[in-house]
Design an enzyme around this catalytic site. Structure first.
Site, short mmCIF file in Angstrom:
data_model
loop_
_atom_site.label_atom_id
_atom_site.label_comp_id
_atom_site.label_asym_id
_atom_site.label_seq_id
_atom_site.Cartn_x
_atom_site.Cartn_y
_atom_site.Cartn_z
N ARG A 234 0.86 -1.18 0.00
CA ARG A 234 0.00 0.00 0.00
C ARG A 234 0.90 1.23 0.00
O ARG A 234 1.91 1.28 0.71
CB ARG A 234 -0.91 0.04 1.23
CG ARG A 234 -2.11 -0.87 1.17
CD ARG A 234 -3.14 -0.50 0.09
NE ARG A 234 -4.27 -1.43 0.04
CZ ARG A 234 -4.34 -2.50 -0.76
NH1 ARG A 234 -3.36 -2.79 -1.59
NH2 ARG A 234 -5.41 -3.27 -0.75
N GLU A 263 -2.41 7.56 -5.11
CA GLU A 263 -2.75 6.89 -6.39
C GLU A 263 -4.20 7.07 -6.79
O GLU A 263 -4.55 6.95 -7.96
CB GLU A 263 -2.43 5.40 -6.30
CG GLU A 263 -3.38 4.59 -5.42
CD GLU A 263 -3.02 3.10 -5.35
OE1 GLU A 263 -1.82 2.79 -5.21
OE2 GLU A 263 -3.95 2.27 -5.43
N HIS A 295 -0.80 -0.37 -9.76
CA HIS A 295 -1.57 -1.28 -8.90
C HIS A 295 -2.08 -2.48 -9.70
O HIS A 295 -3.28 -2.77 -9.72
CB HIS A 295 -2.73 -0.54 -8.22
CG HIS A 295 -3.09 -1.14 -6.89
ND1 HIS A 295 -3.38 -0.39 -5.79
CD2 HIS A 295 -3.20 -2.44 -6.49
CE1 HIS A 295 -3.65 -1.18 -4.77
NE2 HIS A 295 -3.55 -2.44 -5.17
P1 NAD Z 1 -1.42 -11.20 5.19
O1 NAD Z 1 -2.42 -10.71 6.15
O2 NAD Z 1 -1.39 -12.66 4.85
O3 NAD Z 1 0.05 -10.81 5.72
C1 NAD Z 1 0.36 -9.55 6.24
C2 NAD Z 1 1.46 -9.73 7.26
O4 NAD Z 1 1.87 -8.43 7.72
C3 NAD Z 1 1.02 -10.54 8.50
O5 NAD Z 1 1.90 -11.62 8.71
C4 NAD Z 1 1.06 -9.52 9.63
O6 NAD Z 1 1.42 -10.09 10.88
C5 NAD Z 1 2.13 -8.56 9.10
N1 NAD Z 1 2.09 -7.27 9.78
C6 NAD Z 1 1.02 -6.58 10.26
N2 NAD Z 1 1.41 -5.45 10.87
C7 NAD Z 1 2.78 -5.44 10.80
C8 NAD Z 1 3.76 -4.55 11.27
N3 NAD Z 1 3.44 -3.44 11.98
N4 NAD Z 1 5.06 -4.85 11.02
C9 NAD Z 1 5.40 -5.98 10.36
N5 NAD Z 1 4.51 -6.86 9.88
C10 NAD Z 1 3.20 -6.60 10.10
O7 NAD Z 1 -1.59 -10.31 3.89
P2 NAD Z 1 -1.09 -10.64 2.40
O8 NAD Z 1 -2.15 -11.38 1.68
O9 NAD Z 1 0.29 -11.18 2.43
O10 NAD Z 1 -1.09 -9.15 1.78
C11 NAD Z 1 -0.19 -8.16 2.26
C12 NAD Z 1 -0.61 -6.81 1.73
O11 NAD Z 1 -0.43 -6.79 0.31
C13 NAD Z 1 -2.10 -6.47 1.93
O12 NAD Z 1 -2.31 -5.88 3.20
C14 NAD Z 1 -2.40 -5.52 0.80
O13 NAD Z 1 -2.25 -4.19 1.28
C15 NAD Z 1 -1.30 -5.80 -0.22
N6 NAD Z 1 -1.81 -6.29 -1.51
C16 NAD Z 1 -1.50 -5.62 -2.65
C17 NAD Z 1 -1.96 -6.08 -3.87
C18 NAD Z 1 -1.62 -5.39 -5.18
O14 NAD Z 1 -2.26 -5.64 -6.20
N7 NAD Z 1 -0.61 -4.52 -5.21
C19 NAD Z 1 -2.76 -7.22 -3.92
C20 NAD Z 1 -3.05 -7.90 -2.73
C21 NAD Z 1 -2.57 -7.44 -1.52
#
Ligand code: NAD
Length: 331
Positions: A234, A263, A295
Site C-alpha cells: 500500500r 494513487e 496497482h
Molecule cells: P497477510 O495478512 O497474509 O500478511 C500480512 C502480514 O503483515 C502478516 O503476517 C502480519 O502479521 C504482518 N504485519 C502486520 N502489521 C505489521 C507490522 N506493523 N510490522 C510488520 N509486519 C506486520 O496479507 P497478504 O495477503 O500477504 O497481503 C499483504 C498486503 O499486500 C495487503 O495488506 C495488501 O495491502 C497488499 N496487496 C496488494 C496487492 C496489489 O495488487 N498490489 C494485492 C493484494 C494485496
C-alpha cells in the site's frame, strides 16, 4: 441478491459474469468509483461491491445505510479504506477476499526486482531504437544477495520461497513469525537490522496506523547506499518525499512501486492525454532507476477468477444470513 459494482472494469465483468453462472446474483456494473458523490447509484441495491480506492469513510457508509444497502463486499484483500467502526455501528456487514493469489503479487514483486536490477526497462527502449550499447546496464547477481521482507503473511511467504530459489538470504520482519518462512530459511530480525543489512527491501505488511510511513527519512538513513526498495503493498507505507531525497542521495539505488500514496486520482484510468498535476509522482518518473506500475500486482487470470468466486460466495453467505469466514469486524 442485487449487487452494485463500483470501479468496475471490463475484466471484472468478464470474470464475475462467468463465475456468477453458479451463484445467480443480480450484478450491475458501474465504472465510477464509490464515494459520497456517487453513492446514489446504489439506490435499490442490497449490496455494493467495491475495490481498493473506493472511499468507504463514515459519511459514505451512512449514505449507503440510508439507501437501504446492507452489505459491502470488498473484492480485494486490504481494507484500510473502510471505516469498520462506522460500518459496525450502522449494522453494515463488510466482507473481503483475504487471499486470491499470493503468487500473483509475489511474482510481480519479483518482476520489479528483476526489471530494476537488469535494467530491462532501459534495454527495451534502447534495442527498439537500434541502440545495443550496454553502458549503464550493469546489474548484480541475485544469488547470494540479502533481501529484507517486511510482512511475512501469505504474499511475504511466497516471495521468501521464490527468493530462496534464486539463492538469496532472506531477512524477515513481522509481528509474528511464519513457520513456512522459517522452514524456507528466512531469518527473523528487528527492523533496524533489516534496514542496515538488506540490499533489497520488499514491503508486504498491511497499511495500519503502525505501518504508516514505515519507510521514512530515519529508516532510509539506516539503509546501505544503493538499496533497492519494492512496494507492492500500500502506498501509505512509504513517505514518498523522503524516498525522492533517498534517490537523489543514492541511498536508494532503485525503486519499484506498484502502489502510491496518492494513487487514487491517477491509477486505474487512462490519463495519457492530460496534464498530470501531481508533481511528486511526476518527479518519481524522472529517475532512470524507478519503475512504477499502476496497482496491477494482483492482475492475473487466476487471481481474477478467485476474486470473483470468493466475492460471490461471500455475497451468498450474506444473503442467506449465514456466518461468513471473510467478514471483517472493527478491531
Ligand atoms: P497477510 O495478512 O497474509 O500478511 C500480512 C502480514 O503483515 C502478516 O503476517 C502480519 O502479521 C504482518 N504485519 C502486520 N502489521 C505489521 C507490522 N506493523 N510490522 C510488520 N509486519 C506486520 O496479507 P497478504 O495477503 O500477504 O497481503 C499483504 C498486503 O499486500 C495487503 O495488506 C495488501 O495491502 C497488499 N496487496 C496488494 C496487492 C496489489 O495488487 N498490489 C494485492 C493484494 C494485496
Amino acid at each position: 441478491m442485487k449487487v452494485a459494482f463500483f470501479s468496475s472494469k471490463a475484466y471484472d465483468r468478464t470474470f464475475f459474469e462467468a463465475a456468477n453462472a453458479d451463484y445467480g446474483h443480480d450484478l450491475q456494473f458501474f465504472e465510477t468509483g464509490l464515494s459520497l458523490g456517487t453513492v446514489q447509484l446504489a439506490t435499490g441495491f442490497r449490496a455494493v461491491c467495491s475495490f481498493v480506492n473506493d472511499r468507504l469513510d463514515a459519511i459514505t457508509l451512512e449514505a449507503l445505510a440510508e439507501l437501504g444497502v446492507e452489505h459491502v463486499a470488498l473484492r480485494c484483500a486490504g481494507f484500510n479504506q473502510v471505516d469498520l467502526s462506522a460500518a459496525e455501528r450502522l449494522g453494515l456487514r463488510v466482507v473481503r477476499v483475504p487471499a486470491y493469489s499470493p503468487h500473483a503479487v509475489a511474482e510481480h514483486a519479483i518482476a520489479l526486482i528483476l526489471t530494476l536490477n537488469r535494467k530491462i526497462h532501459r534495454a527495451y527502449a534502447r534495442t527498439r531504437e537500434g541502440n545495443f550499447a550496454l553502458d549503464g546496464l550493469v546489474g548484480f547477481d541475485l544469488n547470494g544477495c540479502t533481501v529484507g521482507i517486511i510482512g511475512t503473511g501469505r504474499i511475504g511467504a511466497v516471495l521468501t520461497q521464490i527468493l530462496r530459489g534464486f539463492g538469496c538470504h532472506v531477512l524477515a520482519h513481522d509481528l509474528v513469525e511464519n513457520p513456512d518462512c522459517l522452514a524456507a530459511g528466512a531469518v527473523y530480525t528487528d527492523l533496524d537490522q533489516l534496514w542496515q543489512e538488506a540490499q533489497i527491501i520488499s514491503l508486504h505488511c498491511p497499511l495500519t496506523p503502525q505501518t504508516y510511513h514505515l519507510v521514512n527519512r530515519e529508516a532510509i538513513a539506516k539503509m546501505q547506499p544503493g538499496t533497492m526498495l519494492i512496494n507492492t503493498s500500500r502506498g501509505g507505507l512509504v513517505d514518498t518525499q523522503a524516498v525522492i531525497e533517498g534517490l537523489k542521495l543514492k541511498r536508494i539505488g532503485a525503486l519499484g512501486l506498484d502502489v502510491y500514496e496518492q494513487e487514487e486520482p491517477l491509477f486505474f484510468q487512462d490519463h495519457s492525454t492530460e496534464i498530470i498535476h501531481d508533481d511528486v509522482f511526476q518527479r518519481l518518473l524522472t529517475f532512470p532507476n524507478v519503475v512504477i506500475t499502476g496497482h496491477q500486482a494482483f492482475l492475473t487470470d487466476t487471481a481474477l477468477h478467485n476474486i470473483a468466486e470468493t466475492t460471490l460466495s461471500n455475497l451468498t453467505d450474506l444473503e442467506q444470513g449465514r456466518a461468513c469466514p471473510n467478514q471483517l469486524f472493527a478491531g
